[in-house]
Design a protein around this motif. Sequence first.
Motif, PDB file in Angstrom:
ATOM      1  N   GLU B  45       0.856  -1.185   0.000  1.00  0.00           N
ATOM      2  CA  GLU B  45       0.000   0.000   0.000  1.00  0.00           C
ATOM      3  C   GLU B  45       0.889   1.230   0.000  1.00  0.00           C
ATOM      4  N   LEU B  46       0.450   2.250  -0.756  1.00  0.00           N
ATOM      5  CA  LEU B  46       1.266   3.460  -0.868  1.00  0.00           C
ATOM      6  C   LEU B  46       1.330   4.197   0.460  1.00  0.00           C
ATOM      7  N   LEU B  47       2.541   4.550   0.830  1.00  0.00           N
ATOM      8  CA  LEU B  47       2.775   5.289   2.078  1.00  0.00           C
ATOM      9  C   LEU B  47       3.022   6.773   1.758  1.00  0.00           C
ATOM     10  N   MET B  48       3.952   7.024   0.844  1.00  0.00           N
ATOM     11  CA  MET B  48       4.286   8.395   0.478  1.00  0.00           C
ATOM     12  C   MET B  48       4.795   8.438  -0.952  1.00  0.00           C
ATOM     13  N   TYR B  49       4.626   9.596  -1.588  1.00  0.00           N
ATOM     14  CA  TYR B  49       5.254   9.782  -2.898  1.00  0.00           C
ATOM     15  C   TYR B  49       5.833  11.186  -2.970  1.00  0.00           C
ATOM     16  N   THR B  50       6.876  11.329  -3.771  1.00  0.00           N
ATOM     17  CA  THR B  50       7.549  12.606  -3.974  1.00  0.00           C
ATOM     18  C   THR B  50       7.833  12.764  -5.455  1.00  0.00           C
ATOM     19  N   TYR B  51       7.599  13.950  -5.960  1.00  0.00           N
ATOM     20  CA  TYR B  51       7.926  14.236  -7.356  1.00  0.00           C
ATOM     21  C   TYR B  51       9.265  14.961  -7.402  1.00  0.00           C
ATOM     22  N   SER B  52      10.190  14.442  -8.159  1.00  0.00           N
ATOM     23  CA  SER B  52      11.517  15.007  -8.365  1.00  0.00           C
ATOM     24  C   SER B  52      12.253  15.126  -7.030  1.00  0.00           C
ATOM     25  N   SER B  53      13.087  16.126  -6.843  1.00  0.00           N
ATOM     26  CA  SER B  53      13.898  16.225  -5.632  1.00  0.00           C
ATOM     27  C   SER B  53      13.169  16.945  -4.520  1.00  0.00           C
ATOM     28  N   GLY B  54      13.667  16.768  -3.299  1.00  0.00           N
ATOM     29  CA  GLY B  54      13.114  17.496  -2.173  1.00  0.00           C
ATOM     30  C   GLY B  54      12.632  16.583  -1.071  1.00  0.00           C
ATOM     31  N   GLU B  57       6.892  15.591   4.160  1.00  0.00           N
ATOM     32  CA  GLU B  57       6.633  15.102   5.512  1.00  0.00           C
ATOM     33  C   GLU B  57       5.162  14.777   5.666  1.00  0.00           C
ATOM     34  N   ASP B  58       4.880  13.670   6.358  1.00  0.00           N
ATOM     35  CA  ASP B  58       3.501  13.280   6.627  1.00  0.00           C
ATOM     36  C   ASP B  58       3.491  12.596   7.982  1.00  0.00           C
ATOM     37  N   GLY B  59       3.133  13.367   9.001  1.00  0.00           N
ATOM     38  CA  GLY B  59       3.123  12.799  10.343  1.00  0.00           C
ATOM     39  C   GLY B  59       4.512  12.358  10.775  1.00  0.00           C
ATOM     40  N   ARG B  60       4.663  11.104  11.127  1.00  0.00           N
ATOM     41  CA  ARG B  60       5.958  10.597  11.586  1.00  0.00           C
ATOM     42  C   ARG B  60       6.889  10.212  10.442  1.00  0.00           C
ATOM     43  N   PHE B  61       6.421  10.336   9.235  1.00  0.00           N
ATOM     44  CA  PHE B  61       7.179   9.892   8.056  1.00  0.00           C
ATOM     45  C   PHE B  61       7.701  11.082   7.258  1.00  0.00           C
ATOM     46  N   THR B  62       8.964  10.985   6.825  1.00  0.00           N
ATOM     47  CA  THR B  62       9.573  11.981   5.950  1.00  0.00           C
ATOM     48  C   THR B  62      10.257  11.264   4.797  1.00  0.00           C
ATOM     49  N   ALA B  63       9.937  11.673   3.575  1.00  0.00           N
ATOM     50  CA  ALA B  63      10.583  11.118   2.391  1.00  0.00           C
ATOM     51  C   ALA B  63      11.524  12.168   1.812  1.00  0.00           C
ATOM     52  N   GLN B  64      12.713  11.732   1.432  1.00  0.00           N
ATOM     53  CA  GLN B  64      13.702  12.626   0.823  1.00  0.00           C
ATOM     54  C   GLN B  64      14.163  12.049  -0.505  1.00  0.00           C
ATOM     55  N   VAL B  65      14.356  12.934  -1.473  1.00  0.00           N
ATOM     56  CA  VAL B  65      14.880  12.523  -2.768  1.00  0.00           C
ATOM     57  C   VAL B  65      16.072  13.409  -3.107  1.00  0.00           C
ATOM     58  N   ASP B  66      17.181  12.795  -3.438  1.00  0.00           N
ATOM     59  CA  ASP B  66      18.370  13.518  -3.897  1.00  0.00           C
ATOM     60  C   ASP B  66      18.689  13.001  -5.295  1.00  0.00           C
ATOM     61  N   LYS B  67      18.191  13.697  -6.306  1.00  0.00           N
ATOM     62  CA  LYS B  67      18.376  13.222  -7.673  1.00  0.00           C
ATOM     63  C   LYS B  67      19.830  13.315  -8.123  1.00  0.00           C
ATOM     64  N   SER B  68      20.573  14.255  -7.566  1.00  0.00           N
ATOM     65  CA  SER B  68      21.969  14.377  -7.982  1.00  0.00           C
ATOM     66  C   SER B  68      22.767  13.145  -7.581  1.00  0.00           C
ATOM     67  N   SER B  69      22.390  12.541  -6.467  1.00  0.00           N
ATOM     68  CA  SER B  69      23.074  11.334  -5.987  1.00  0.00           C
ATOM     69  C   SER B  69      22.320  10.062  -6.348  1.00  0.00           C
ATOM     70  N   LYS B  70      21.123  10.205  -6.922  1.00  0.00           N
ATOM     71  CA  LYS B  70      20.259   9.060  -7.247  1.00  0.00           C
ATOM     72  C   LYS B  70      20.015   8.239  -5.989  1.00  0.00           C
ATOM     73  N   TYR B  71      19.499   8.919  -4.975  1.00  0.00           N
ATOM     74  CA  TYR B  71      19.390   8.328  -3.631  1.00  0.00           C
ATOM     75  C   TYR B  71      18.094   8.827  -3.018  1.00  0.00           C
ATOM     76  N   ILE B  72      17.281   7.898  -2.498  1.00  0.00           N
ATOM     77  CA  ILE B  72      16.066   8.309  -1.802  1.00  0.00           C
ATOM     78  C   ILE B  72      16.028   7.683  -0.423  1.00  0.00           C
ATOM     79  N   SER B  73      15.353   8.360   0.489  1.00  0.00           N
ATOM     80  CA  SER B  73      15.305   7.908   1.877  1.00  0.00           C
ATOM     81  C   SER B  73      13.893   8.044   2.427  1.00  0.00           C
ATOM     82  N   LEU B  74      13.593   7.211   3.399  1.00  0.00           N
ATOM     83  CA  LEU B  74      12.369   7.324   4.193  1.00  0.00           C
ATOM     84  C   LEU B  74      12.783   7.290   5.655  1.00  0.00           C
TER      85      LEU B  74
END
Lengths: 116, 111
Positions: B45-54, B57-74
């Motif tokens: 089930e979908l938890l979070m989505y992010t478009y492009s970099s940046g 935040e949604d409650g206790r969850f934070t999603a990060q995208v670093d396109k320059s490094s091709k690296y994403i985090s939750l």
Amino acid sequence: DTGVSQDPRHKITKRGQNVTFRCDPISEHNRLYWYRQTLGQGPEFLTYFQNEAQLEKSRLLSDRFSAERPKGSFSTLEIQRTEQGDSAMYLCASSTGLAGNTGELFFGEGSRLTVL
Amino acid sequence: QKEVEQDPGPLSVPEGAIVSLNCTYSNSAFQYFMWYRQYSRKGPELLMYTYSSGNKEDGRFTAQVDKSSKYISLFIRDSQPSDSATYLCAMIYTGGFKTIFGAGTRLFVKA
């Protein structure tokens, strides 16, 4: 419940038999996907329908696999002459495909296949 | 080489810990980045989505995208036993229809 439903939830079969799985997507969704998931792996794309048209098939989908979506509603995935390597969870998902949509997939609970 | 790489874990943390989950990818054409959560014997089930970099935040969850490094985090703050699940990163090309998933990281939060 108006979510994606899949049937059967679990199928045990002997090698060489044919099996068929059914997926009923969310009614207003025009996109339907089949994925396969094995233990410890993420879902792998198998095929995709937009309405009744099958637009892409993965190389994972050998000639023994066939999927249909008549009238753009429910879909079936048939595996002929099953092999032990076909044992996996077969996941169906649907989405709206609207412009600007992120492509969020709504998954069913899956059909687990065990080939003996 | 897989398009999306994700450490399968398992990752075991005490209740209340901050959890960091990560994925790397190889194709710079990916534009939508998602995190799905999958409980045992259930579909993702979908938890979070992010478009492009940046960040998002949604409650206790934070999603990060670093396109320059091709690296994403939750990141999961104040983790709870109910967060115990497999977390799948996923990506899709702009205008594409095929979502590519990582292998998933199994998370156990101990009470």
